[in-house]
Design a protein around this motif. Structure first.
Motif, mmCIF file in Angstrom:
data_model
loop_
_atom_site.group_PDB
_atom_site.id
_atom_site.type_symbol
_atom_site.label_atom_id
_atom_site.label_comp_id
_atom_site.label_asym_id
_atom_site.label_seq_id
_atom_site.Cartn_x
_atom_site.Cartn_y
_atom_site.Cartn_z
ATOM 1 N N UNK A 1 5.208 28.560 -2.531
ATOM 2 C CA UNK A 1 6.426 29.357 -2.691
ATOM 3 C C UNK A 1 6.358 30.302 -3.889
ATOM 4 N N UNK A 2 5.260 30.210 -4.667
ATOM 5 C CA UNK A 2 5.107 31.088 -5.817
ATOM 6 C C UNK A 2 5.932 30.682 -7.027
ATOM 7 N N UNK A 3 6.465 29.471 -7.019
ATOM 8 C CA UNK A 3 7.313 29.026 -8.125
ATOM 9 C C UNK A 3 6.512 28.798 -9.408
ATOM 10 N N UNK A 4 5.206 28.551 -9.271
ATOM 11 C CA UNK A 4 4.378 28.310 -10.443
ATOM 12 C C UNK A 4 4.198 29.565 -11.290
ATOM 13 N N UNK A 5 4.457 30.724 -10.727
ATOM 14 C CA UNK A 5 4.330 31.962 -11.499
ATOM 15 C C UNK A 5 5.322 31.994 -12.662
ATOM 16 N N UNK A 6 6.444 31.315 -12.495
ATOM 17 C CA UNK A 6 7.474 31.293 -13.533
ATOM 18 C C UNK A 6 7.586 29.923 -14.194
ATOM 19 N N UNK A 7 7.383 28.866 -13.399
ATOM 20 C CA UNK A 7 7.719 27.521 -13.881
ATOM 21 C C UNK A 7 6.498 26.594 -13.963
ATOM 22 N N UNK A 8 5.341 27.136 -14.234
ATOM 23 C CA UNK A 8 4.123 26.332 -14.271
ATOM 24 C C UNK A 8 4.233 25.162 -15.261
ATOM 25 N N UNK A 9 4.710 25.414 -16.456
ATOM 26 C CA UNK A 9 4.812 24.352 -17.462
ATOM 27 C C UNK A 9 5.782 23.266 -17.021
ATOM 28 N N UNK A 10 6.886 23.669 -16.405
ATOM 29 C CA UNK A 10 7.885 22.698 -15.947
ATOM 30 C C UNK A 10 7.361 21.895 -14.760
ATOM 31 N N UNK A 11 6.589 22.536 -13.884
ATOM 32 C CA UNK A 11 5.980 21.836 -12.749
ATOM 33 C C UNK A 11 5.046 20.750 -13.260
ATOM 34 N N UNK B 1 0.816 -1.212 0.000
ATOM 35 C CA UNK B 1 0.000 0.000 0.000
ATOM 36 C C UNK B 1 0.851 1.265 0.000
ATOM 37 N N UNK B 2 2.089 1.162 0.507
ATOM 38 C CA UNK B 2 2.930 2.351 0.622
ATOM 39 C C UNK B 2 3.240 2.982 -0.737
ATOM 40 N N UNK B 3 3.054 2.250 -1.831
ATOM 41 C CA UNK B 3 3.351 2.825 -3.144
ATOM 42 C C UNK B 3 2.482 4.049 -3.436
ATOM 43 N N UNK B 4 1.292 4.121 -2.828
ATOM 44 C CA UNK B 4 0.458 5.311 -3.035
ATOM 45 C C UNK B 4 1.103 6.544 -2.404
ATOM 46 N N UNK B 5 2.138 6.336 -1.569
ATOM 47 C CA UNK B 5 2.895 7.477 -1.043
ATOM 48 C C UNK B 5 3.458 8.325 -2.174
ATOM 49 N N UNK B 6 3.722 7.708 -3.315
ATOM 50 C CA UNK B 6 4.248 8.465 -4.455
ATOM 51 C C UNK B 6 3.280 9.573 -4.851
ATOM 52 N N UNK B 7 1.995 9.265 -4.860
ATOM 53 C CA UNK B 7 1.000 10.278 -5.201
ATOM 54 C C UNK B 7 0.889 11.317 -4.084
ATOM 55 N N UNK B 8 0.938 10.862 -2.838
ATOM 56 C CA UNK B 8 0.869 11.788 -1.712
ATOM 57 C C UNK B 8 2.029 12.775 -1.738
ATOM 58 N N UNK B 9 3.232 12.258 -1.983
ATOM 59 C CA UNK B 9 4.409 13.125 -2.052
ATOM 60 C C UNK B 9 4.263 14.140 -3.176
ATOM 61 N N UNK B 10 3.722 13.718 -4.300
ATOM 62 C CA UNK B 10 3.530 14.646 -5.408
ATOM 63 C C UNK B 10 2.493 15.720 -5.076
ATOM 64 N N UNK B 11 1.463 15.366 -4.314
ATOM 65 C CA UNK B 11 0.485 16.366 -3.889
ATOM 66 C C UNK B 11 1.143 17.385 -2.958
ATOM 67 N N UNK B 12 1.933 16.900 -2.003
ATOM 68 C CA UNK B 12 2.635 17.792 -1.077
ATOM 69 C C UNK B 12 3.570 18.716 -1.845
ATOM 70 N N UNK B 13 4.281 18.153 -2.817
ATOM 71 C CA UNK B 13 5.186 18.959 -3.645
ATOM 72 C C UNK B 13 4.407 19.990 -4.448
ATOM 73 N N UNK B 14 3.310 19.581 -5.057
ATOM 74 C CA UNK B 14 2.471 20.473 -5.865
ATOM 75 C C UNK B 14 2.033 21.688 -5.037
ATOM 76 N N UNK B 15 1.587 21.409 -3.826
ATOM 77 C CA UNK B 15 1.123 22.495 -2.959
ATOM 78 C C UNK B 15 2.283 23.391 -2.515
ATOM 79 N N UNK B 16 3.447 22.778 -2.276
ATOM 80 C CA UNK B 16 4.589 23.546 -1.797
ATOM 81 C C UNK B 16 5.131 24.487 -2.862
ATOM 82 N N UNK B 17 5.243 24.014 -4.101
ATOM 83 C CA UNK B 17 5.775 24.892 -5.146
ATOM 84 C C UNK B 17 4.805 26.038 -5.419
ATOM 85 N N UNK B 18 3.510 25.784 -5.239
ATOM 86 C CA UNK B 18 2.541 26.870 -5.380
ATOM 87 C C UNK B 18 2.622 27.819 -4.187
#
Length: 344
Positions: free
Chosen positions: A251-261, A232-249
């Motif tokens: 920090x305002x990084x999506x204002x410049x790097x939205x396509x790369x995100x 079941x721990x493999x779903x951690x991959x999706x959880x980590x990506x959600x945490x990352x998605x929220x963090x880069x937003x």
């Protein structure tokens, strides 16, 4: 006590079979034990890992720091704890079932010390050996020339993020501690796949990196490893990506790097998890495919609008498109067989 040059952080959990090999490789470093602070964080092991760590602490009391976690927080928490105790300006993360070439730390530190680099990265070898073995000088070479990477503008950083030029792995490199502190870069705790988050944030801030094209790190290919098991721990991959998605937003990084995100989400989230579904389960779960499809719809509802979509390999585009199709179980099984046959 003299100032240490490197803090080596080793998270440990139920690695009784491998920890002596790992620490022996550290003790044999040409830079000398007197230059090292070795921080081992026992993450509530249930075997005799802790007993072995205590023996090493007794053998090298001036170099060795043993920390016993009160709760199991997985590798991310153990690394964060180790970093909080690090005294040296330069950090090396070493996994407890891996090991170092004898010249590894001397070479990494030799290039890092007195430089403007945020990190220095060596090459590695995937190794199935169950014994401590070292490479010859010729075996360490990979045929490439050492080189430097400078990220001096937005265009170069977009390329770095899109192509993951630095890689997500925390191991196999030496990192300036102040770089991590100043940019608030740490690991998510209690989750597997923590390197995705950590390595992604590195890509948004790193400015200068030096690559030593020599195999200095042995990455143990352990069939019993967490990453190679189903669970079941493999779903951690999706959880980590959600945490990352929220963090880069945040920090305002999506204002410049939205396509790369978004491009990073395609590879480290959608396609990577699809590979897990196909290769890490004896019977690939249809429910996880549907979960991944719902994840894709929420976080990347229109992937074709991303300017990097057209440049993806054809099979990657086909796999990505399949996540939005809601295939039935029969079509899903046929699709997974194609993924296994063609690969990612």
């Amino acid at each position: 006590m003299t100032e240490k040059k490197i803090s080596v952080i080793i998270p440990c959990y139920n690695v009784s079979a491998w920890i002596d090999r790992c620490l022996q490789s550290v003790a044999q470093q040409s830079i000398g034990m007197e230059e090292l602070q070795i921080i081992c964080v026992d993450d509530c092991s249930t075997d005799d890992t802790l007993t072995k760590l205590k023996a090493w602490e007794e053998k090298y009391p001036e170099a060795f720091l043993l920390i016993e976690s009160e709760t199991n927080g997985r590798q991310g928490a153990a690394r964060n704890i180790g970093l909080s105790y690090a005294e040296a300006e330069w950090i090396v993360f070493l996994d407890s079932d891996d090991w170092l070439e004898p010249l590894a730390l001397e070479k990494l530190y030799g290039k890092a010390a007195g430089s403007a680099y945020d990190m220095v990265i060596g090459d590695n070898i995937r190794d199935k050996s169950r014994e401590l073995r070292y490479l010859t000088e010729n075996e360490r070479k990979n045929g490439k020339a050492d080189h430097e990477l400078r990220v001096e503008n937005v265009s170069l950083r977009r390329k770095l993020i899109r192509e993951n030029l630095v890689s997500f792995a925390a191991w196999g490199r030496i990192i300036r501690k102040s770089f991590l502190k100043e940019n608030s870069i740490c690991f998510p705790e209690g989750l597997a796949y923590e390197d995705i988050y950590w390595g992604s944030l590195i890509n948004y801030y790193v400015r200068r990196v030096y690559f030593i094209e020599e195999k200095l790190y042995h990455y143990f290919v352990n069939d019993a490893s967490t990453i190679l098991k189903s669970g079941d721990y493999h779903t951690d991959m999706l959880t980590v990506n959600v945490i990352l998605w929220r963090e880069v937003h945040r920090r305002g990084l999506d204002a410049v790097y939205r396509d790369e995100i978004e491009c990073e989400l395609i590879y480290s989230g959608l396609l990577a998890f699809l590979k897990v579904i196909a290769l890490r389960f004896e019977t690939p779960p249809y429910s996880l495919y549907r979960l991944l499809g719902a994840f894709a719809e929420e976080y990347l509802p229109q992937p074709r609008r991303n300017p990097y979509y057209a440049g993806l390999p054809e099979f990657h585009r086909l796999m990505l498109d399949a996540l939005y199709m809601e295939m039935n179980k029969r079509d899903f099984r046929a699709f997974i067989e194609d993924v296994k046959r063609i690969g990612l």
